[in-house]
Design a protein around this motif. Structure first.
Motif, mmCIF file in Angstrom:
data_model
loop_
_atom_site.group_PDB
_atom_site.id
_atom_site.type_symbol
_atom_site.label_atom_id
_atom_site.label_comp_id
_atom_site.label_asym_id
_atom_site.label_seq_id
_atom_site.Cartn_x
_atom_site.Cartn_y
_atom_site.Cartn_z
ATOM 1 N N UNK A 77 2.220 4.346 -2.087
ATOM 2 C CA UNK A 77 1.392 4.906 -1.028
ATOM 3 C C UNK A 77 1.937 4.632 0.355
ATOM 4 N N UNK A 78 1.208 5.118 1.337
ATOM 5 C CA UNK A 78 1.606 4.991 2.730
ATOM 6 C C UNK A 78 0.469 4.372 3.521
ATOM 7 N N UNK A 79 0.784 3.320 4.279
ATOM 8 C CA UNK A 79 -0.205 2.655 5.126
ATOM 9 C C UNK A 79 0.171 2.907 6.582
ATOM 10 N N UNK A 80 -0.667 3.615 7.299
ATOM 11 C CA UNK A 80 -0.442 3.850 8.727
ATOM 12 C C UNK A 80 -1.288 2.841 9.496
ATOM 13 N N UNK A 81 -0.650 1.738 9.914
ATOM 14 C CA UNK A 81 -1.396 0.628 10.494
ATOM 15 C C UNK A 81 -1.641 0.844 11.986
ATOM 16 N N UNK A 82 -2.527 1.790 12.272
ATOM 17 C CA UNK A 82 -2.979 2.014 13.640
ATOM 18 C C UNK A 82 -4.467 1.682 13.702
ATOM 19 N N UNK A 128 4.439 -12.330 7.830
ATOM 20 C CA UNK A 128 3.314 -11.499 7.401
ATOM 21 C C UNK A 128 3.710 -10.708 6.165
ATOM 22 N N UNK A 129 2.747 -10.010 5.598
ATOM 23 C CA UNK A 129 3.020 -9.200 4.414
ATOM 24 C C UNK A 129 2.021 -8.063 4.337
ATOM 25 N N UNK A 130 2.339 -7.056 3.570
ATOM 26 C CA UNK A 130 1.445 -5.911 3.398
ATOM 27 C C UNK A 130 1.620 -5.324 2.012
ATOM 28 N N UNK A 131 0.622 -4.573 1.563
ATOM 29 C CA UNK A 131 0.695 -3.954 0.252
ATOM 30 C C UNK A 131 -0.516 -3.079 0.000
ATOM 31 N N UNK A 132 -0.563 -2.538 -1.205
ATOM 32 C CA UNK A 132 -1.649 -1.632 -1.595
ATOM 33 C C UNK A 132 -2.455 -2.259 -2.717
ATOM 34 N N UNK A 133 -3.767 -2.143 -2.625
ATOM 35 C CA UNK A 133 -4.652 -2.621 -3.669
ATOM 36 C C UNK A 133 -5.829 -1.676 -3.811
ATOM 37 N N UNK A 134 -6.837 -2.121 -4.552
ATOM 38 C CA UNK A 134 -8.047 -1.320 -4.763
ATOM 39 C C UNK A 134 -9.252 -2.140 -4.327
ATOM 40 N N UNK A 135 -10.099 -1.541 -3.514
ATOM 41 C CA UNK A 135 -11.300 -2.222 -3.031
ATOM 42 C C UNK A 135 -12.287 -2.352 -4.188
ATOM 43 N N UNK A 136 -12.766 -3.574 -4.438
ATOM 44 C CA UNK A 136 -13.653 -3.821 -5.574
ATOM 45 C C UNK A 136 -15.095 -3.458 -5.252
ATOM 46 N N UNK A 137 -15.638 -4.075 -4.203
ATOM 47 C CA UNK A 137 -17.068 -3.875 -3.919
ATOM 48 C C UNK A 137 -17.351 -4.038 -2.430
ATOM 49 N N UNK A 182 -6.108 -7.306 8.075
ATOM 50 C CA UNK A 182 -6.955 -6.125 8.135
ATOM 51 C C UNK A 182 -6.787 -5.276 6.876
ATOM 52 N N UNK A 183 -7.832 -4.481 6.603
ATOM 53 C CA UNK A 183 -7.746 -3.414 5.613
ATOM 54 C C UNK A 183 -7.527 -2.103 6.355
ATOM 55 N N UNK A 184 -6.706 -1.239 5.766
ATOM 56 C CA UNK A 184 -6.427 0.062 6.373
ATOM 57 C C UNK A 184 -6.610 1.183 5.353
ATOM 58 N N UNK A 185 -6.909 2.345 5.879
ATOM 59 C CA UNK A 185 -6.896 3.542 5.037
ATOM 60 C C UNK A 185 -5.486 3.695 4.476
ATOM 61 N N UNK A 186 -5.404 4.164 3.257
ATOM 62 C CA UNK A 186 -4.096 4.422 2.680
ATOM 63 C C UNK A 186 -4.150 5.683 1.850
ATOM 64 N N UNK A 187 -3.005 6.246 1.633
ATOM 65 C CA UNK A 187 -2.915 7.481 0.846
ATOM 66 C C UNK A 187 -1.932 7.259 -0.292
ATOM 67 N N UNK A 188 -2.378 7.516 -1.519
ATOM 68 C CA UNK A 188 -1.489 7.405 -2.681
ATOM 69 C C UNK A 188 -0.592 8.639 -2.729
#
Length: 408
Positions: free
Chosen positions: A270-275, A210-219, A248-254
């Motif tokens: 940023x930080x991804x809290x995957x709960x 698996x993998x994870x990272x930070x991006x920006x939601x387009x639309x 999944x998409x998760x809330x994240x904080x820069x």
């Protein structure tokens, strides 16, 4: 002497005609769209080289040739193929026209955490194993290769690294069938584990699950579908587009921004809290043009701005535009310049853009990792998304047409 000059003149004439023909062909190929989308009931104006025009009206598609192109209006949705001719006589190409219902999408610009599970275990590489007998072996060598996916070991599904290791220990030194996916096709190979010096059985294959990272939601569309990144999720080691089982998409904080400099791309940190309570959407598809899925209904309003009309590629103009992104706690518009437009682009590099907003340059140095997916706006419409940075020029990068993302 006269004959020689005549030959030279004819040669130059032939060369000139060849060059003129090539230039004319190049102009037609780069300026006449291969295909385009139009909105039912709206009049579109498309520019053409002065020596070209479209065939006249076809069925419900009303076409009017003008001095520098043509206008087109359709009273109904549908797909059409319209010939383009040079000087009204010579066929040049057929333009595929797709007339669709008017739609609006909400630009987001919000940072998101992305977590994806691969459909199988992605093979990164093979390696040699030092065996208990003192010799060195490479059990996976010339059997699996980078980019393969391991699906089954000895006819048993192994969706995680832990399950693969358990299956390998169970089979011991026996040669067993292994099901892999290679370039979309499932094939069966065979491998024999080696008893290593630590008394465990190994196959010498590096895999990732698996993998994870930070991006920006387009639309987000009016029915809750989302698009993000504008490019696919690939494995950082192999460059392979990940074949997804889910995500999944998760809330994240820069938490911070590492500014980009020439040769060194920056990054949103940023930080991804995957709960479960932080999940905002389900990923359904990973393509070379973006990641797509469905938002949780309770999250939509927190990740949308106002719904805007979609700007088709024929509406996009060189010059001033905006990207919309939340980099410091609230989404803002930042000024950019669209420098080039490839009207026949089918990949995620449809436009070259330059960041001109001093606020953004001060904040990030240009386009940084994590900004992929930031919506691009022009003339009150959403027209695309940021996809890549030019590493040696962090203030410049690429964008993809929004219509290309929406068609996925």
């Amino acid at each position: 002497m006269i004959k020689r000059l005549r030959r030279i003149f004819i040669l130059f004439l032939i060369v000139d005609l060849c060059v003129a023909g090539y230039l004319m062909y190049h102009i037609m190929e780069t300026s006449i769209p291969d295909s385009l989308y139009a909105v039912v009931g709206e009049t579109e104006h498309i520019e053409l080289p002065f020596f070209c025009d479209m065939a006249e009206s076809k069925e419900t598609l009303q076409i009017t040739n003008k001095e520098n192109g043509y206008s087109m209006t359709s009273g109904d949705t549908g797909n059409y193929q319209i010939p383009v001719k040079m000087f009204g006589l010579l066929p040049v190409k057929n333009v595929d026209v797709h007339v669709i219902e008017k739609m609006k999408v909400a630009p987001s610009g919000e940072p998101i955490g992305i977590y994806v599970e691969t459909n199988g275990l992605l093979v990164l590489d093979t390696a040699e194993i030092e065996a208990k007998d003192g010799l060195t072996y490479e059990p996976g060598g010339n059997i699996v290769k980078s980019g393969d996916y391991i699906l089954k070991w000895n006819h048993k599904a192994v969706p995680t690294i832990k399950q693969l290791n358990e299956a390998i220990q169970e089979s011991g030194k026996e040669k067993v069938p292994v099901t892999i996916r290679r370039e979309g096709e499932e094939i069966e190979v065979a491998m024999r584990p080696i008893l290593a010096t630590d008394r465990t059985y190994k196959i010498g294959v590096w895999v990732r699950e698996d993998t994870q990272g930070i991006g920006t939601l387009t639309y987000v569309t009016e029915d809750g579908k989302f698009g993000t990144l504008g490019h696919g999720i690939t494995d950082e080691d192999t460059g392979t587009l990940l074949n997804l089982h889910g995500g999944e998409l998760y809330k994240t904080k820069i938490l911070g921004i590492m500014k980009g400099t020439s040769g060194e791309p920056g990054e949103l940190q940023g930080y991804i809290n995957m709960v479960a309570t932080n999940e905002i959407g389900k990923i359904q598809k990973n393509t070379s043009l973006g990641v797509f899925g469905e938002m949780e209904k309770t999250s939509i309003k927190n990740y949308c701005s106002e719904y805007l009309s979609v700007g088709m590629k024929q509406e996009i103009q060189k010059g001033e535009a905006w990207i919309y992104a939340n980099l410091d706690g609230s989404a803002k518009k930042y000024k950019i310049e669209i420098e080039q437009i490839d009207i026949n682009s089918t990949d995620n590099k449809s436009m070259i853009i330059r960041i001109t907003d001093s606020r953004l340059l001060k904040l990030t140095g240009g386009i940084v990792q994590g900004m992929s997916g930031s919506p691009i706006l022009q003339n009150g419409k959403i027209i695309g998304a940021v996809t890549h940075v030019l590493v040696d020029e962090p203030e410049r990068g690429y964008g993809v047409f929004i219509e290309t993302m929406l068609a996925q």
